[in-house]
Design a protein around this motif. Structure first.
Motif, mmCIF file in Angstrom:
data_model
loop_
_atom_site.group_PDB
_atom_site.id
_atom_site.type_symbol
_atom_site.label_atom_id
_atom_site.label_comp_id
_atom_site.label_asym_id
_atom_site.label_seq_id
_atom_site.Cartn_x
_atom_site.Cartn_y
_atom_site.Cartn_z
ATOM 1 N N GLY A 35 -2.271 -6.594 49.597
ATOM 2 C CA GLY A 35 -3.367 -6.437 51.044
ATOM 3 C C GLY A 35 -4.772 -7.959 49.849
ATOM 4 O O GLY A 35 -4.354 -8.417 48.950
ATOM 5 N N ALA A 36 -5.878 -7.796 49.928
ATOM 6 C CA ALA A 36 -7.222 -8.615 49.906
ATOM 7 C C ALA A 36 -7.541 -8.457 48.012
ATOM 8 O O ALA A 36 -7.659 -9.224 48.181
ATOM 9 C CB ALA A 36 -8.480 -8.163 50.742
ATOM 10 N N THR A 40 -9.212 -11.095 45.070
ATOM 11 C CA THR A 40 -11.124 -11.013 44.951
ATOM 12 C C THR A 40 -10.998 -11.862 43.473
ATOM 13 O O THR A 40 -11.909 -12.724 43.303
ATOM 14 C CB THR A 40 -11.071 -9.419 44.418
ATOM 15 N N ASP A 46 -12.552 -8.302 48.889
ATOM 16 C CA ASP A 46 -11.740 -7.661 49.653
ATOM 17 C C ASP A 46 -12.703 -7.212 51.165
ATOM 18 O O ASP A 46 -13.599 -7.158 50.948
ATOM 19 C CB ASP A 46 -10.883 -6.676 48.448
ATOM 20 N N PHE A 47 -12.385 -5.838 51.426
ATOM 21 C CA PHE A 47 -13.164 -5.331 52.697
ATOM 22 C C PHE A 47 -13.515 -4.182 52.568
ATOM 23 O O PHE A 47 -14.784 -3.858 52.185
ATOM 24 C CB PHE A 47 -12.161 -5.176 53.574
ATOM 25 N N ARG A 48 -12.950 -3.903 51.234
ATOM 26 C CA ARG A 48 -13.258 -2.485 50.220
ATOM 27 C C ARG A 48 -14.107 -1.368 49.352
ATOM 28 O O ARG A 48 -14.012 -0.024 49.835
ATOM 29 C CB ARG A 48 -12.211 -0.705 51.244
ATOM 30 N N TYR A 55 -17.224 -5.262 53.861
ATOM 31 C CA TYR A 55 -17.069 -3.645 54.382
ATOM 32 C C TYR A 55 -19.117 -3.709 53.823
ATOM 33 O O TYR A 55 -19.448 -2.851 54.907
ATOM 34 C CB TYR A 55 -16.861 -2.702 55.439
ATOM 35 N N GLN A 118 -1.062 -8.801 54.409
ATOM 36 C CA GLN A 118 -2.184 -8.795 55.042
ATOM 37 C C GLN A 118 -3.342 -9.612 54.918
ATOM 38 O O GLN A 118 -4.209 -9.125 55.503
ATOM 39 C CB GLN A 118 -3.079 -7.189 55.095
ATOM 40 N N HIS A 138 -0.800 -9.296 59.167
ATOM 41 C CA HIS A 138 -2.184 -9.431 59.809
ATOM 42 C C HIS A 138 -2.569 -11.067 60.608
ATOM 43 O O HIS A 138 -3.865 -11.127 61.019
ATOM 44 C CB HIS A 138 -4.111 -9.011 59.080
ATOM 45 N N THR A 212 -3.973 -3.762 47.518
ATOM 46 C CA THR A 212 -4.275 -2.556 48.640
ATOM 47 C C THR A 212 -4.749 -1.148 48.595
ATOM 48 O O THR A 212 -4.108 -0.663 47.998
ATOM 49 C CB THR A 212 -3.325 -2.949 49.920
ATOM 50 N N SER A 213 -5.488 -1.015 49.889
ATOM 51 C CA SER A 213 -6.408 0.350 49.921
ATOM 52 C C SER A 213 -4.882 0.957 50.676
ATOM 53 O O SER A 213 -4.999 2.399 50.459
ATOM 54 C CB SER A 213 -7.261 0.446 50.180
ATOM 55 N N ASN A 236 -2.224 -1.280 41.212
ATOM 56 C CA ASN A 236 -3.558 -1.526 42.371
ATOM 57 C C ASN A 236 -5.147 -0.956 41.298
ATOM 58 O O ASN A 236 -4.629 -0.325 40.415
ATOM 59 C CB ASN A 236 -3.118 -0.938 43.183
ATOM 60 N N SER A 237 -6.093 -1.279 41.045
ATOM 61 C CA SER A 237 -7.144 -0.489 40.621
ATOM 62 C C SER A 237 -7.177 0.858 40.841
ATOM 63 O O SER A 237 -8.046 1.829 40.303
ATOM 64 C CB SER A 237 -8.422 -0.809 40.918
ATOM 65 N N GLU A 238 -7.067 1.635 41.768
ATOM 66 C CA GLU A 238 -6.979 2.327 42.328
ATOM 67 C C GLU A 238 -5.614 2.744 42.819
ATOM 68 O O GLU A 238 -4.989 2.328 43.628
ATOM 69 C CB GLU A 238 -7.795 3.338 43.342
ATOM 70 N N ASP A 255 -6.443 -4.457 36.969
ATOM 71 C CA ASP A 255 -7.061 -5.224 38.173
ATOM 72 C C ASP A 255 -5.089 -5.798 38.042
ATOM 73 O O ASP A 255 -4.570 -5.677 37.265
ATOM 74 C CB ASP A 255 -7.215 -6.443 36.795
ATOM 75 N N CYS A 256 -4.892 -6.411 39.559
ATOM 76 C CA CYS A 256 -3.369 -7.334 39.818
ATOM 77 C C CYS A 256 -3.024 -8.279 38.836
ATOM 78 O O CYS A 256 -2.070 -8.325 37.905
ATOM 79 C CB CYS A 256 -4.034 -7.671 40.882
HETATM 80 N N1 APR Z 1 -7.456 -5.207 41.214
HETATM 81 C C1 APR Z 1 -6.518 -5.104 41.712
HETATM 82 N N2 APR Z 1 -6.744 -3.905 42.445
HETATM 83 C C2 APR Z 1 -7.956 -4.354 43.291
HETATM 84 C C3 APR Z 1 -8.618 -6.277 42.581
HETATM 85 C C4 APR Z 1 -8.028 -6.596 41.199
HETATM 86 N N3 APR Z 1 -9.021 -7.511 41.515
HETATM 87 N N4 APR Z 1 -9.465 -6.151 43.962
HETATM 88 C C5 APR Z 1 -9.046 -5.108 44.618
HETATM 89 N N5 APR Z 1 -7.951 -4.230 44.202
HETATM 90 C C6 APR Z 1 -7.999 -2.858 45.318
HETATM 91 C C7 APR Z 1 -9.633 -2.762 45.927
HETATM 92 O O1 APR Z 1 -9.461 -1.204 44.735
HETATM 93 C C8 APR Z 1 -8.443 -1.320 46.609
HETATM 94 O O2 APR Z 1 -7.563 -0.582 46.657
HETATM 95 O O3 APR Z 1 -7.563 -3.736 45.988
HETATM 96 C C9 APR Z 1 -8.076 -2.713 47.143
HETATM 97 C C10 APR Z 1 -8.505 -3.224 48.867
HETATM 98 O O4 APR Z 1 -8.860 -2.650 49.178
HETATM 99 P P1 APR Z 1 -9.060 -3.594 50.900
HETATM 100 O O5 APR Z 1 -10.675 -3.862 50.625
HETATM 101 O O6 APR Z 1 -9.184 -2.472 51.993
HETATM 102 O O7 APR Z 1 -7.563 -4.178 52.000
HETATM 103 P P2 APR Z 1 -6.690 -4.543 52.162
HETATM 104 O O8 APR Z 1 -6.156 -3.030 51.815
HETATM 105 O O9 APR Z 1 -6.207 -5.163 52.067
HETATM 106 O O10 APR Z 1 -7.580 -4.505 53.954
HETATM 107 C C11 APR Z 1 -6.280 -3.843 54.727
HETATM 108 O O11 APR Z 1 -7.869 -3.660 56.374
HETATM 109 O O12 APR Z 1 -9.630 -4.861 57.745
HETATM 110 C C12 APR Z 1 -8.251 -4.953 57.360
HETATM 111 O O13 APR Z 1 -7.157 -6.679 58.542
HETATM 112 C C13 APR Z 1 -8.558 -6.056 57.294
HETATM 113 O O14 APR Z 1 -6.098 -7.270 56.044
HETATM 114 C C14 APR Z 1 -7.187 -5.543 55.558
HETATM 115 C C15 APR Z 1 -6.530 -4.260 55.990
#
Ligand code: APR
Length: 280
Positions: A35-36, A40, A46-48, A55, A118, A138, A212-213, A236-238, A255-256
């Motif tokens: 995921g996003a 970063t 990322d989104f959340r 967002y 995604q 996506h 990804t979350s 993932n950070s969480e 961090d990834c």
């Molecule tokens: N290293 C590790 N983890 C990270 C980093 C990083 N550098 N940066 C962000 N994260 C983690 C965040 O803590 C979170 O758990 O990555 C996750 C990103 O989650 P989202 O912002 O929700 O992104 P994503 O999971 O890709 O969203 C899914 O939601 O809005 C829709 O279609 C959109 O594809 C997207 C989908």
């Protein structure tokens, strides 16, 4: 495994044992789910994530709620917020991260069964992961079409519209519907290629979930499709989703880019990984 099994945060033992599992050649069919969070560090929000996530920074668009910018019913009524944002989202001059290069390295070693992403930034492709190994769950900005009649829209005209922040309309004269890049909005179906491959994790012998979350279905259910005996690694950070609930889950909550370097080092691949990344 009972639910209150504490998640196995990565200690040197479990990292070493995971690396041994890979070095012993027992991981030949690796599925990766991203995921996003893997982009970063390339400069794409990322989104959340609180504060930095997309967002949390859309107030200027006066949306009823943040995710409306990617909602197909809202878009049909008011496409302007999406097109105000599209310029920032449009894949352009971003460099893949070392995490993208780690996925390319898995492919180079013949270990990558499939990457489910995604992300719509196409950085996996830029990093050299071949098309047939990528499922863009996506969608992506690669193509655009009318949301009513699906009539294709030329890429150069879309790029011009995004540059001018204007809203492109269908070229089919009887239609005049709204045109949108083929990224999957809330309320739209995921691409057929996702559904055709959604049970592939059952055939994997290692699952790696990164950045990804796991908050959007049906993608979020992919890690569950892995067999009980398939080790699942979360970088993932969480902690997210069901990762950590199975005995062979391994959690690397950081961090990834740092996480993939640690795993590569434990596998004896760090120099190779840095070289792969230096070529992007
Ligand atoms: N290293 C590790 N983890 C990270 C980093 C990083 N550098 N940066 C962000 N994260 C983690 C965040 O803590 C979170 O758990 O990555 C996750 C990103 O989650 P989202 O912002 O929700 O992104 P994503 O999971 O890709 O969203 C899914 O939601 O809005 C829709 O279609 C959109 O594809 C997207 C989908």
């Amino acid at each position: 495994v009972d639910d209150d099994t504490p998640p196995k945060t990565l200690d040197s033992r479990s990292l070493e044992s995971l690396a041994k599992y890979i070095k012993d050649g027992r991981a030949k069919r690796i599925v990766v789910m991203t995921g996003a969070g893997i982009s970063t560090s390339a400069g794409i929000p990322d989104f959340r994530s609180p504060d930095t996530g997309l967002y949390a920074n859309l107030q200027r668009l006066n949306l009823p709620y943040a995710e409306a910018v990617f909602d197909i019913d809202y878009f049909r009524k008011n496409p302007d917020p999406f097109y105000a944002l599209a310029q920032e989202l449009y894949p352009g001059s971003y460099r893949p991260t070392i995490t993208h290069s780690f996925i390319k390295l898995l492919h180079d070693k013949g270990l990558l069964l499939k990457l489910f992403t995604q992300n719509i930034d196409c950085l996996e492709r830029e990093a050299g992961v071949p098309d047939d190994k990528i499922i863009e769950a996506h969608g992506s900005f690669a193509k655009q079409s009318c949301i009513e009649c699906k009539y294709p829209y030329p890429k150069d005209q879309m790029q011009q519209a995004i540059k001018d922040k204007s809203v492109p309309r269908c070229l089919n004269s009887e239609c005049n519907g709204l045109v949108k890049p083929e990224i999957v909005f809330f309320g739209e179906q995921l691409p057929e290629s996702f559904f055709r491959n959604r049970f592939l994790p059952e055939d994997s012998d290692l699952c790696i979930v990164m950045g990804t979350s796991l908050s959007v279905q049906p993608f979020a259910s992919l890690p569950q499709a892995c067999g009980e005996s398939t080790p699942r690694l979360l970088i993932n950070s969480e902690q997210v989703g069901s990762l950590g609930s199975r005995a062979d889950d391994v959690l690397l909550l950081e961090d990834c880019d740092a996480g993939v370097r640690k795993l590569a080092e434990a596998c004896g691949w760090l120099e190779e990984l840095e070289n792969t990344w230096s070529e992007t």
